[in-house]
Scaffold this motif. Structure first.
Motif, short mmCIF file in Angstrom:
data_model
loop_
_atom_site.label_atom_id
_atom_site.label_comp_id
_atom_site.label_asym_id
_atom_site.label_seq_id
_atom_site.Cartn_x
_atom_site.Cartn_y
_atom_site.Cartn_z
N ASN A 12 0.84 -1.19 0.00
CA ASN A 12 0.00 0.00 0.00
C ASN A 12 0.88 1.24 0.00
O ASN A 12 1.01 1.92 1.01
CB ASN A 12 -0.92 -0.01 1.23
CG ASN A 12 -1.99 1.06 1.14
OD1 ASN A 12 -2.10 1.79 0.14
ND2 ASN A 12 -2.80 1.16 2.18
N THR A 14 0.41 4.13 -1.15
CA THR A 14 -0.28 5.42 -1.05
C THR A 14 -0.82 5.68 0.36
O THR A 14 -1.48 6.68 0.58
CB THR A 14 -1.45 5.47 -2.05
OG1 THR A 14 -2.39 4.42 -1.75
CG2 THR A 14 -0.95 5.30 -3.48
N GLU A 15 -0.53 4.80 1.30
CA GLU A 15 -1.04 4.95 2.66
C GLU A 15 -0.44 6.18 3.33
O GLU A 15 0.77 6.38 3.31
CB GLU A 15 -0.70 3.71 3.49
CG GLU A 15 -1.27 3.74 4.90
CD GLU A 15 -0.91 2.49 5.66
OE1 GLU A 15 -1.80 1.89 6.28
OE2 GLU A 15 0.27 2.11 5.63
N THR A 16 -1.30 7.02 3.92
CA THR A 16 -0.84 8.23 4.59
C THR A 16 -0.38 7.89 6.00
O THR A 16 -0.64 6.79 6.51
CB THR A 16 -1.96 9.27 4.67
OG1 THR A 16 -3.02 8.77 5.51
CG2 THR A 16 -2.51 9.58 3.29
N ARG A 17 0.30 8.85 6.64
CA ARG A 17 0.77 8.63 8.01
C ARG A 17 -0.41 8.44 8.97
O ARG A 17 -0.34 7.63 9.89
CB ARG A 17 1.62 9.82 8.47
CG ARG A 17 2.97 9.89 7.77
CD ARG A 17 3.81 11.02 8.36
NE ARG A 17 5.08 11.14 7.68
CZ ARG A 17 6.16 10.41 7.97
NH1 ARG A 17 6.09 9.53 8.94
NH2 ARG A 17 7.28 10.58 7.30
N THR A 18 -1.50 9.18 8.76
CA THR A 18 -2.67 9.04 9.62
C THR A 18 -3.29 7.66 9.47
O THR A 18 -3.65 7.01 10.47
CB THR A 18 -3.71 10.12 9.29
OG1 THR A 18 -3.12 11.42 9.45
CG2 THR A 18 -4.92 9.99 10.20
N GLN A 19 -3.40 7.18 8.23
CA GLN A 19 -3.95 5.85 8.00
C GLN A 19 -3.05 4.77 8.60
O GLN A 19 -3.53 3.78 9.15
CB GLN A 19 -4.12 5.62 6.49
CG GLN A 19 -5.20 6.48 5.85
CD GLN A 19 -5.21 6.38 4.34
OE1 GLN A 19 -4.19 6.10 3.73
NE2 GLN A 19 -6.37 6.61 3.74
N ARG A 20 -1.74 5.00 8.52
CA ARG A 20 -0.80 4.05 9.09
C ARG A 20 -0.90 4.02 10.60
O ARG A 20 -0.82 2.96 11.23
CB ARG A 20 0.62 4.43 8.66
CG ARG A 20 1.69 3.44 9.09
CD ARG A 20 3.05 3.91 8.61
NE ARG A 20 4.13 3.11 9.16
CZ ARG A 20 5.38 3.47 9.18
NH1 ARG A 20 5.73 4.65 8.69
NH2 ARG A 20 6.31 2.69 9.69
N ASP A 255 9.00 9.26 11.68
CA ASP A 255 7.95 8.30 11.98
C ASP A 255 7.72 8.20 13.48
O ASP A 255 8.66 7.98 14.25
CB ASP A 255 8.32 6.91 11.43
CG ASP A 255 8.10 6.80 9.93
OD1 ASP A 255 7.47 7.71 9.38
OD2 ASP A 255 8.55 5.80 9.35
#
Length: 289
Positions: A12, A14-20, A255
């Protein structure tokens, strides 16, 4: 979030930091429950820093001590820490944290691997079996994997924290009532606010070293070998830093920064408030007796 995303980015990208963040949080709570979010205390550090600062103040070490500032006098003025110079704050904080970090590093390695998804949970069922597994995998050096990066993180963090903390208490107390700065420095809101500010600032400065330490302790040995990071069964901090920069970019060093700042700020406020106010209460009680 800080461990190397061996497969996540490939699946994935395209996963954003918030989604992660949300995915990681849900994964921890679903697998381990809310207890999976717990972290250990730092009682050994509080004891060490308290005694070390007292010794430095009593011995009147040049550049580190403040002339005429004894422990008992400073405690009565509203602080339970012996008063030291800024270099004294930096030196005692760094020495105490690095010393405790060395002693507890084997347990830190076990904790990091237990929390990492890169290792099977049944491989680390207990602390004893975990230590045996680490020894079989990397020998005695395995117990101190990541210590160099830990020391590079903890030494400046602890030193900067104490410097920011002591200056913060002094400045905040002077904003309330002129002439009573020392007394106000012992008030709970001064201690709490100073702890939050000091913890946040010191965390931001030392964040890259925390990333390196986590990667060194949670990346399997075979991965280190494949990436040419292994030297005598132990990856160097510089090699891991180069690997992180090459594979994930400079953004990888940020991160988990928000989470770490929040945790450090909260734990600093709670820990130092209990330590300072509780110790001051005990000192005052002993004085009255």
């Amino acid at each position: 979030m800080q461990q190397e995303p061996l497969h996540a980015l490939a699946h994935n990208p395209t996963e954003t930091r918030t989604q992660r963040l949300v995915r990681t949080f849900q994964g921890i709570t679903q697998k381990d429950g809310w207890k999976g979010l717990n972290v250990p205390g730092v009682a050994a550090y509080f004891y060490t820093i308290h005694e070390l600062r007292w010794l430095v103040a009593v011995w009147q070490i040049p550049w580190l001590s403040v002339e005429g500032a004894m422990h008992a006098e400073h405690a009565e003025a509203g602080s339970t820490l012996a008063k030291l110079s800024t270099p004294g704050n930096l030196a005692t904080g760094a020495f105490a944290r690095v010393s405790i970090g060395f002693v507890l590093n084997p347990i830190t390695v076990v904790k990091s691997r237990f929390e990492s998804s890169n290792f099977a949970r049944d491989a680390y069922p207990t602390v004893r079996s975990s230590l045996r597994s680490i020894y079989r995998d990397a020998g005695f050096r395995g117990f101190f994997r990541g210590y160099s990066a830990t020391a590079l993180r903890d030494a400046p963090y602890a030193g900067l924290y104490l410097a920011f903390y002591e200056h913060g208490k002094h400045l905040l107390s002077r904003l309330v009532l002129d002439g009573t700065a020392q007394v106000n420095s012992g008030k709970w809101w001064v201690v709490g606010t100073s702890s939050i500010l000091a913890g946040t600032l010191a965390t931001i400065v030392t964040q890259p070293f925390d990333i390196i330490k986590t990667r060194m302790q949670t990346t399997p040995t075979n991965i280190l070998e494949q990436e040419a990071l292994k030297r005598r069964k132990s990856a160097t901090a510089l090699a891991v830093a180069r690997h992180v920069l090459k594979t994930n970019g400079i953004g990888a060093f940020a991160d988990g920064l928000g989470l770490r700042c929040a945790r450090k700020a909260a734990s600093s406020m709670i820990g130092w408030s209990i330590f300072e106010l509780g110790n001051r209460w005990a000192v005052q009680g002993a004085t009255r007796k």
